[in-house]
Motif scaffolding. Structure first.
Motif, PDB file in Angstrom:
ATOM      1  N   GLN A 145       0.829  -1.181   0.000  1.00 56.25           N
ATOM      2  CA  GLN A 145       0.000   0.000   0.000  1.00 56.25           C
ATOM      3  C   GLN A 145       0.880   1.253   0.000  1.00 56.25           C
ATOM      4  OE1 GLN A 145       0.073   0.681   3.640  1.00 56.25           O
ATOM      5  NE2 GLN A 145      -1.931   1.510   4.134  1.00 56.25           N
ATOM      6  N   LYS A 146       2.027   1.190   0.668  1.00 59.23           N
ATOM      7  CA  LYS A 146       2.938   2.338   0.632  1.00 59.23           C
ATOM      8  C   LYS A 146       3.530   2.510  -0.764  1.00 59.23           C
ATOM      9  CE  LYS A 146       4.112   2.248   5.491  1.00 59.23           C
ATOM     10  NZ  LYS A 146       4.336   1.017   6.223  1.00 59.23           N
ATOM     11  N   LEU A 147       3.829   1.373  -1.405  1.00 61.46           N
ATOM     12  CA  LEU A 147       4.361   1.460  -2.764  1.00 61.46           C
ATOM     13  C   LEU A 147       3.309   2.036  -3.716  1.00 61.46           C
ATOM     14  CD1 LEU A 147       6.514   0.946  -4.882  1.00 61.46           C
ATOM     15  CD2 LEU A 147       5.726  -1.419  -5.059  1.00 61.46           C
ATOM     16  N   ALA A 148       2.078   1.588  -3.554  1.00 58.82           N
ATOM     17  CA  ALA A 148       1.016   2.104  -4.420  1.00 58.82           C
ATOM     18  C   ALA A 148       0.867   3.608  -4.242  1.00 58.82           C
ATOM     19  CB  ALA A 148      -0.305   1.396  -4.110  1.00 58.82           C
ATOM     20  N   LEU A 149       0.970   4.061  -3.002  1.00 56.13           N
ATOM     21  CA  LEU A 149       0.872   5.495  -2.751  1.00 56.13           C
ATOM     22  C   LEU A 149       2.045   6.230  -3.411  1.00 56.13           C
ATOM     23  CD1 LEU A 149      -0.561   7.858  -1.356  1.00 56.13           C
ATOM     24  CD2 LEU A 149       0.765   7.372   0.698  1.00 56.13           C
ATOM     25  N   CYS A 150       3.222   5.668  -3.304  1.00 54.13           N
ATOM     26  CA  CYS A 150       4.409   6.257  -3.940  1.00 54.13           C
ATOM     27  C   CYS A 150       4.196   6.397  -5.448  1.00 54.13           C
ATOM     28  CB  CYS A 150       5.618   5.358  -3.712  1.00 54.13           C
ATOM     29  SG  CYS A 150       6.670   5.933  -2.393  1.00 54.13           S
ATOM     30  N   CYS A 151       3.676   5.317  -6.048  1.00 57.78           N
ATOM     31  CA  CYS A 151       3.461   5.344  -7.499  1.00 57.78           C
ATOM     32  C   CYS A 151       2.414   6.384  -7.883  1.00 57.78           C
ATOM     33  CB  CYS A 151       3.050   3.962  -8.002  1.00 57.78           C
ATOM     34  SG  CYS A 151       4.404   2.772  -7.907  1.00 57.78           S
ATOM     35  N   ALA A 152       1.435   6.588  -6.983  1.00 56.31           N
ATOM     36  CA  ALA A 152       0.405   7.589  -7.263  1.00 56.31           C
ATOM     37  C   ALA A 152       0.946   9.006  -7.095  1.00 56.31           C
ATOM     38  CB  ALA A 152      -0.801   7.368  -6.351  1.00 56.31           C
ATOM     39  N   LEU A 153       2.110   9.118  -6.431  1.00 56.78           N
ATOM     40  CA  LEU A 153       2.665  10.443  -6.128  1.00 56.78           C
ATOM     41  C   LEU A 153       3.825  10.825  -7.028  1.00 56.78           C
ATOM     42  CD1 LEU A 153       2.853  10.341  -2.245  1.00 56.78           C
ATOM     43  CD2 LEU A 153       1.547  11.974  -3.600  1.00 56.78           C
ATOM     44  N   VAL A 154       4.274   9.871  -7.838  1.00 55.56           N
ATOM     45  CA  VAL A 154       5.562  10.025  -8.501  1.00 55.56           C
ATOM     46  C   VAL A 154       5.559  11.172  -9.517  1.00 55.56           C
ATOM     47  CG1 VAL A 154       5.285   8.402 -10.412  1.00 55.56           C
ATOM     48  CG2 VAL A 154       7.502   8.599  -9.264  1.00 55.56           C
ATOM     49  N   HIS A 155       4.373  11.609  -9.949  1.00 55.18           N
ATOM     50  CA  HIS A 155       4.323  12.742 -10.884  1.00 55.18           C
ATOM     51  C   HIS A 155       3.869  14.011 -10.165  1.00 55.18           C
ATOM     52  CE1 HIS A 155       0.460  10.845 -10.669  1.00 55.18           C
ATOM     53  NE2 HIS A 155      -0.121  11.866 -11.247  1.00 55.18           N
ATOM     54  N   ALA A 156       4.040  14.043  -8.832  1.00 56.21           N
ATOM     55  CA  ALA A 156       3.690  15.215  -8.019  1.00 56.21           C
ATOM     56  C   ALA A 156       2.296  15.754  -8.340  1.00 56.21           C
ATOM     57  CB  ALA A 156       4.748  16.317  -8.201  1.00 56.21           C
ATOM     58  N   PRO A 157       1.258  14.951  -8.099  1.00 51.81           N
ATOM     59  CA  PRO A 157      -0.105  15.377  -8.435  1.00 51.81           C
ATOM     60  C   PRO A 157      -0.623  16.440  -7.475  1.00 51.81           C
ATOM     61  CG  PRO A 157      -0.176  13.318  -7.220  1.00 51.81           C
ATOM     62  CD  PRO A 157       1.284  13.618  -7.460  1.00 51.81           C
TER      63      PRO A 157
END
Lengths: 319, 267
Positions: A145-157
């Motif tokens: 779940q932390k990785l999924a959050l990281c991936c959702a953040l990787v483009h600085a949304p």
């Protein structure tokens, strides 16, 4: 430019035809302020996931409109996808790529690099960094779940949509996760999240109750709790199950549910819980209960949820 | 030949009943499972009493799932011994499977079969005698108040009803014990509570329940709670005793303190 990060107006979406049709989302309107942490809560099948798909431009509404950071979810879907992060309910990363490779992949999709967006993901990535070579499929629930959050953040949304991000995750990791959301929101990111855990919902600035595709109430947790219409007694005795049965038969009982080692009894009368407590003590002693403890309490969000859901009859009919 | 097999089966059943008479549905000692150089479950020993609701709790990666898989006869232990439902976990795994019930949050129901067809199918799989299947089906439908829905496709049922049906199916062969692996994960508060009332009803009928959960209010509903940390049992006691021992008000606080000891951040 409006103060709102997300604005939904009369959003509706139906699935299927004829008498099999399901009105998943039914005329939903709400606004999420910039930098707000906004919670969607409601029973399974209430329409929360459909709402997420409409707001993230993955689905087109039958009617109504939604605007995210000034962009229309139908017309401007390309722009929207660049500025939002979405964590769907189901784990959707590549199980046979490593932690590092997943991140790199998602960064590349958005024309960025992990190095460029390191600041955005750092608060979360520091937990993951020791395992960066591990396959995503071999991570535990909390780490996935932390990785999924990281991936959702990787483009600085600018906006994050999180659909039940903590389901199946242990209490300690869940707490950590919500603390991370706090950090993100301090950086000015607006967050819309759903959760089945009411102690998480309390962390939101505002909560919307979703039920049968509609929003039945939308307010701060504090205001929602204050509006609870019944006096509540928290009751315990030695045998919890028979206590629950007996409490439901108490003449002044509106309804009753287990809350850990206590039963919460909602009373018909609004005030005067003290008088009721004395009468209840007598009633329970008459039923042979032992070690009885009764105390009046304030409503929690979970109490509000229980009452609200039960009003509609729910899946099981009446108690 | 068939008669011989039947006799062997009867002998095993009788031996199992003998073990159960002592009052423990699960007894394991030093149960250990290693995957390569990783010890997922590390010398755990405990007993579950007949008629008990036994909660099994731990952080993600603490070894719960591996332990349950050994207890259900799906994993062979690396070392250690014990019995489940009266059968040896090292040598009688097939017998164990026949005498336990299992349900996880991903129910094994078939969405494109009707309610009664699902019951009929699982009764067959669990080896319920042919002539007992029809009355058993009626009994389940009646108990659930579901008789008028018996021809509904399971895929059209709400989550709450599916959960009720899945639980009834998991115990339709009257197992000694039912394993519930996060049965309420991601389920809303009302549906969760209704499900626990179902568990209590089953316990009142004499079924032993082994349940894992991430909801600490549900840990409160168990007679005893076993908390795993890094493959070992860190605490095992009634919720009340645990709360008292840690000097806290809720199981959530107990868990937070116990889980702090974890070294393993992942499995």
């Amino acid at each position: 430019m409006s103060d709102y990060s997300v604005s939904a107006r009369n959003l509706s979406k139906k699935f299927g035809h004829g008498h099999h049709a399901v009105q998943a989302v039914d005329g939903v309107s709400f606004d999420v302020k910039k930098g707000e942490l906004f919670g969607l809560i409601g029973p399974d099948g209430a329409g929360k996931t459909t709402l997420f798909r409409l707001l993230t431009s993955l689905m087109v509404p039958d009617s109504g409109t939604a605007v995210v950071e000034g962009f229309d979810t139908v017309k401007d879907y390309r722009q929207i996808r660049r500025i939002i992060g979405y964590m769907p309910g189901r784990f959707s990363l590549y199980q046979d790529l490593s932690v590092e490779e997943n991140l790199k992949f998602f960064a590349t999709l958005f024309g960025s690099t992990v190095a460029k967006s390191y600041d955005a993901i750092k608060p979360i990535y520091r937990y993951l960094e020791p395992f960066k070579k591990r396959m995503a499929g071999r991570l535990s629930g909390g780490m996935k779940q932390k990785l999924a959050l990281c991936c959702a953040l990787v483009h600085a949304p600018k906006v994050l949509f999180l659909d039940e991000p903590t389901t199946g995750v242990d209490p300690v990791s869940r707490k950590e996760f919500w603390e991370m959301l706090g950090t993100l929101q301090d950086q000015g990111i607006s967050i819309v999240a759903s959760t089945p855990y009411m102690n998480e919902a309390v962390r939101c600035h505002r909560i919307a109750f979703v039920q049968d595709g509609k929003i039945s109430e939308c307010d701060t947790p504090e205001n929602i709790r204050r509006k609870f219409p019944h006096a509540i007694l928290a009751v315990r005795s030695r045998d919890a199950f028979s206590l629950l049965q007996d409490l439901r038969k108490f003449p002044e009982a509106h309804s009753c549910y287990s809350f850990g080692n206590y039963q919460h009894l909602y009373l018909h009368s609004e005030g005067g819980a003290d008088g009721s407590a004395a009468r209840l003590q007598e009633y329970l002693e008459g039923k042979g209960h032992q070690d009885i403890r009764i105390e009046p309490i304030e409503a929690s969000i979970e109490d509000c949820f229980m009452l609200r859901m039960n009003k509609e009859g729910g899946d099981y009919g009446d108690v | 030949m068939a008669m011989f097999r039947r006799k062997a089966l009867l002998l095993r059943e009788r031996a199992a009943l003998e073990v159960l008479r002592k009052g423990y549905v699960i007894e394991v000692e030093n149960l250990t499972k290693r995957f390569g150089d990783f010890t997922a479950v590390d010398h755990i020993s405990f007993r579950v009493k007949k008629g008990e609701i036994f909660g099994f709790i731990g952080a993600n990666g603490a070894g719960k799932t591996t332990a349950i898989r050994m207890l259900c006869g799906l994993h062979r232990p690396t070392s250690g011994h014990g019995q489940v439902a009266g059968f040896d976990i090292n040598t009688q795994q097939e017998d164990i499977k026949r005498h336990i019930g299992y349900m996880s949050q991903k129910f094994a129901l078939f969405n494109d079969l009707k309610v009664w067809e699902n019951i009929r199918l699982f009764a067959g799989i669990y080896g319920v005698e042919e002539k007992k299947i029809a009355p058993k089906t009626d009994e389940i439908l009646e108990r659930l108040g579901f008789t008028d829905q018996k021809n509904t496709l399971v895929g059209q049922l709400s989550l709450g009803w599916k959960q009720k049906l899945a639980f009834s199916v998991a115990i339709l062969h009257d197992p000694e014990i039912v394993f519930l692996d996060e049965p309420t994960g991601g389920v809303d508060p009302l549906t969760r509570r209704k499900f626990w009332e179902l568990i209590y009803e089953a316990v009142n009928r004499g079924i032993t329940v082994f349940v894992t959960t991430h909801y600490m209010d549900e840990a409160e509903y168990c007679n005893r709670v076993c908390m795993m940390v890094d493959g070992k049992i860190e605490q095992l006691d009634s919720p009340e005793n645990l709360r008292r021992k840690f000097g806290v008000e809720t199981m959530e606080e107990v868990f937070t303190q116990v889980a702090k000891k974890a070294q393993r951040t992942d499995d």
